[in-house]
Design a protein around this motif. Sequence first.
Motif, PDB file in Angstrom:
ATOM      1  N   ILE A   1       6.698  -1.441   0.071  1.00 51.91           N
ATOM      2  CA  ILE A   1       6.638  -1.687  -1.526  1.00 51.91           C
ATOM      3  C   ILE A   1       7.670  -2.743  -1.837  1.00 51.91           C
ATOM      4  O   ILE A   1       8.728  -2.627  -2.024  1.00 51.91           O
ATOM      5  CB  ILE A   1       6.645  -0.150  -2.286  1.00 51.91           C
ATOM      6  CG1 ILE A   1       5.858   0.446  -1.591  1.00 51.91           C
ATOM      7  CG2 ILE A   1       6.782  -0.022  -3.002  1.00 51.91           C
ATOM      8  CD1 ILE A   1       5.578   2.692  -2.048  1.00 51.91           C
ATOM      9  N   ASN A   2       6.972  -3.417  -2.973  1.00 53.22           N
ATOM     10  CA  ASN A   2       7.829  -4.453  -3.585  1.00 53.22           C
ATOM     11  C   ASN A   2       7.051  -4.586  -4.804  1.00 53.22           C
ATOM     12  O   ASN A   2       6.617  -5.607  -5.343  1.00 53.22           O
ATOM     13  CB  ASN A   2       8.677  -5.839  -3.239  1.00 53.22           C
ATOM     14  CG  ASN A   2       9.715  -6.558  -3.356  1.00 53.22           C
ATOM     15  OD1 ASN A   2      10.152  -5.923  -4.267  1.00 53.22           O
ATOM     16  ND2 ASN A   2       9.892  -8.118  -2.855  1.00 53.22           N
ATOM     17  N   SER A   3       7.258  -4.163  -6.340  1.00 54.73           N
ATOM     18  CA  SER A   3       6.463  -3.798  -7.291  1.00 54.73           C
ATOM     19  C   SER A   3       8.105  -3.648  -8.146  1.00 54.73           C
ATOM     20  O   SER A   3       8.233  -2.403  -8.745  1.00 54.73           O
ATOM     21  CB  SER A   3       5.711  -3.154  -7.231  1.00 54.73           C
ATOM     22  OG  SER A   3       5.317  -2.595  -8.229  1.00 54.73           O
ATOM     23  N   PRO A   4       8.042  -3.791  -9.957  1.00 50.24           N
ATOM     24  CA  PRO A   4       8.493  -3.796 -10.949  1.00 50.24           C
ATOM     25  C   PRO A   4       7.396  -2.685 -11.440  1.00 50.24           C
ATOM     26  O   PRO A   4       8.362  -2.704 -12.762  1.00 50.24           O
ATOM     27  CB  PRO A   4       8.754  -4.959 -11.302  1.00 50.24           C
ATOM     28  CG  PRO A   4       7.549  -6.082 -11.132  1.00 50.24           C
ATOM     29  CD  PRO A   4       7.280  -6.043  -9.630  1.00 50.24           C
ATOM     30  N   GLY A   5       6.687  -2.802 -11.519  1.00 51.60           N
ATOM     31  CA  GLY A   5       5.355  -1.618 -12.051  1.00 51.60           C
ATOM     32  C   GLY A   5       4.538  -2.470 -12.562  1.00 51.60           C
ATOM     33  O   GLY A   5       3.884  -3.742 -12.696  1.00 51.60           O
TER      34      GLY A   5
ATOM     35  N   ALA B   1      -1.405   4.862 -11.211  1.00 53.46           N
ATOM     36  CA  ALA B   1      -1.977   6.104 -10.458  1.00 53.46           C
ATOM     37  C   ALA B   1      -3.827   6.551  -9.601  1.00 53.46           C
ATOM     38  O   ALA B   1      -3.231   7.619  -8.475  1.00 53.46           O
ATOM     39  CB  ALA B   1      -2.339   7.415 -11.899  1.00 53.46           C
ATOM     40  N   LEU B   2      -3.519   5.324 -10.016  1.00 50.84           N
ATOM     41  CA  LEU B   2      -5.504   5.170  -8.704  1.00 50.84           C
ATOM     42  C   LEU B   2      -5.127   5.240  -7.085  1.00 50.84           C
ATOM     43  O   LEU B   2      -4.967   6.261  -6.120  1.00 50.84           O
ATOM     44  CB  LEU B   2      -6.109   4.264  -9.445  1.00 50.84           C
ATOM     45  CG  LEU B   2      -6.687   4.910 -10.696  1.00 50.84           C
ATOM     46  CD1 LEU B   2      -8.283   3.643 -10.807  1.00 50.84           C
ATOM     47  CD2 LEU B   2      -7.501   6.136 -10.549  1.00 50.84           C
TER      48      LEU B   2
ATOM     49  N   GLY C   1       6.134   0.574  -9.522  1.00 50.16           N
ATOM     50  CA  GLY C   1       6.486   0.851  -8.357  1.00 50.16           C
ATOM     51  C   GLY C   1       6.972   2.159  -7.178  1.00 50.16           C
ATOM     52  O   GLY C   1       6.980   1.833  -6.359  1.00 50.16           O
ATOM     53  N   TYR C   2       7.458   2.396  -7.997  1.00 45.98           N
ATOM     54  CA  TYR C   2       8.449   3.998  -7.946  1.00 45.98           C
ATOM     55  C   TYR C   2       6.944   5.318  -7.791  1.00 45.98           C
ATOM     56  O   TYR C   2       6.755   6.377  -6.628  1.00 45.98           O
ATOM     57  CB  TYR C   2       9.676   4.399  -8.839  1.00 45.98           C
ATOM     58  CG  TYR C   2      10.114   6.057  -7.993  1.00 45.98           C
ATOM     59  CD1 TYR C   2      10.283   5.840  -7.019  1.00 45.98           C
ATOM     60  CD2 TYR C   2       9.393   6.506  -8.486  1.00 45.98           C
ATOM     61  CE1 TYR C   2      11.236   6.797  -5.753  1.00 45.98           C
ATOM     62  CE2 TYR C   2      10.066   8.096  -8.098  1.00 45.98           C
ATOM     63  CZ  TYR C   2      11.272   8.103  -6.865  1.00 45.98           C
ATOM     64  OH  TYR C   2      11.400   8.812  -6.358  1.00 45.98           O
ATOM     65  N   TRP C   3       5.903   5.018  -8.838  1.00 42.55           N
ATOM     66  CA  TRP C   3       5.127   5.699  -8.640  1.00 42.55           C
ATOM     67  C   TRP C   3       3.632   5.862  -7.400  1.00 42.55           C
ATOM     68  O   TRP C   3       3.768   6.469  -6.608  1.00 42.55           O
ATOM     69  CB  TRP C   3       4.243   5.571  -9.536  1.00 42.55           C
ATOM     70  CG  TRP C   3       3.153   6.342 -10.039  1.00 42.55           C
ATOM     71  CD1 TRP C   3       1.936   6.991  -9.224  1.00 42.55           C
ATOM     72  CD2 TRP C   3       2.180   7.179 -11.416  1.00 42.55           C
ATOM     73  NE1 TRP C   3       1.317   7.962  -9.950  1.00 42.55           N
ATOM     74  CE2 TRP C   3       0.795   8.199 -11.033  1.00 42.55           C
ATOM     75  CE3 TRP C   3       3.494   6.406 -12.501  1.00 42.55           C
ATOM     76  CZ2 TRP C   3       0.997   8.440 -12.309  1.00 42.55           C
ATOM     77  CZ3 TRP C   3       2.388   7.484 -13.207  1.00 42.55           C
ATOM     78  CH2 TRP C   3       1.198   8.492 -13.117  1.00 42.55           C
ATOM     79  N   LEU C   4       4.221   4.793  -7.314  1.00 41.79           N
ATOM     80  CA  LEU C   4       3.875   4.055  -5.903  1.00 41.79           C
ATOM     81  C   LEU C   4       3.774   4.678  -4.101  1.00 41.79           C
ATOM     82  O   LEU C   4       2.987   5.313  -3.411  1.00 41.79           O
ATOM     83  CB  LEU C   4       3.256   2.558  -5.248  1.00 41.79           C
ATOM     84  CG  LEU C   4       2.541   1.566  -6.052  1.00 41.79           C
ATOM     85  CD1 LEU C   4       2.399   0.505  -5.946  1.00 41.79           C
ATOM     86  CD2 LEU C   4       0.915   2.307  -6.542  1.00 41.79           C
TER      87      LEU C   4
ATOM     88  N   GLN D   1       3.890  13.488 -11.519  1.00 39.15           N
ATOM     89  CA  GLN D   1       3.374  12.438 -10.018  1.00 39.15           C
ATOM     90  C   GLN D   1       5.011  12.840  -9.382  1.00 39.15           C
ATOM     91  O   GLN D   1       5.091  13.536  -7.953  1.00 39.15           O
ATOM     92  CB  GLN D   1       2.866  11.487 -10.571  1.00 39.15           C
ATOM     93  CG  GLN D   1       3.127  10.678  -9.129  1.00 39.15           C
ATOM     94  CD  GLN D   1       1.934  10.659  -8.053  1.00 39.15           C
ATOM     95  OE1 GLN D   1       1.436  11.685  -8.523  1.00 39.15           O
ATOM     96  NE2 GLN D   1       2.216  10.331  -7.167  1.00 39.15           N
ATOM     97  N   VAL D   2       6.023  12.846 -10.245  1.00 37.27           N
ATOM     98  CA  VAL D   2       7.224  12.628  -8.875  1.00 37.27           C
ATOM     99  C   VAL D   2       7.523  14.099  -8.789  1.00 37.27           C
ATOM    100  O   VAL D   2       8.559  14.501  -7.759  1.00 37.27           O
ATOM    101  CB  VAL D   2       8.719  11.894 -10.197  1.00 37.27           C
ATOM    102  CG1 VAL D   2       9.446  11.697  -9.516  1.00 37.27           C
ATOM    103  CG2 VAL D   2       7.927  10.063 -10.627  1.00 37.27           C
TER     104      VAL D   2
END
Length: 266
Positions: A58-62, A69-70, A98-101, A179-180
């Motif tokens: 994972i490398n994402s700022p969101g 969610a999907l 990105g943290y959700w993922l 979620q978290v």
Amino acid sequence: MRRFIPFLKSPPRVAVIRLQGVISSGGRMGSGLNDASLAPVIEKAFARGKPKAVALVINSPGGAPVQSALIAARIRRLADEKKIPVHAFVEDVAASGGYWLATAGDDIWVDPSSVVGSIGVISSGFGFPEFLSRYGIERRVHTAGKSKSFLDPFRPENPDDVARLRAILDPIHDAFKAQVSGRRGGKLADTDLFTGDVWVGQAAVAEGLADGVAHMVPKLKSLYGDKVKLVPFGVKKSIFQRFGARVLGEALEQIEDRTLWARYGL
């Protein structure tokens, strides 16, 4: 040759899915992350070759909360159905969506310099209430429905509009917190982790947002043996994307993407 000789044991396989970039609702033609483009990739990763595990890089700022969610829900559904463990490895940043993922993983591993967290929701814009009158411009807006000019940037900020915006942001934030909390459970520290703040490397581990500091290859070798075979899965780009087509559209998208990355100094 091994697959044609039944008594030879094949090395364990781990499917690797790279989740790189801003999470968007679509229209980026492969330059962003969304459920529609990732669905076949994720499905293949869990099905092909009977993997021992799936690794998320994972490398994402969101970005878009619903797409976050999907994607995460699809990963968890397949992991639970097939009883395949999922390991998440954070590179530069796993913030906001990105943290959700990352929470789709059964465990989360970070680099000492990875930026993690930003569990919050943001809406931003500009206001120009005096701009038009200063230049003698008359603006005409007619609506059917009193809320259609909601958050009009050319009018003074309206407290009722701010209250309506809060009514939109708060449920999304509540879903993120659920979620978290649901995925990290008792691992989370007692401190308030839902303020939108971020943590780096070992600090994220101390707060329970990650399980430890580790890189993908050595960690997977320690879990599945030195002969583990890593099989990458990703979205394939068309020949037009590979050779720079849609230059103007992609340039505008890159400006938007850079704005999100810049929040984390990247």
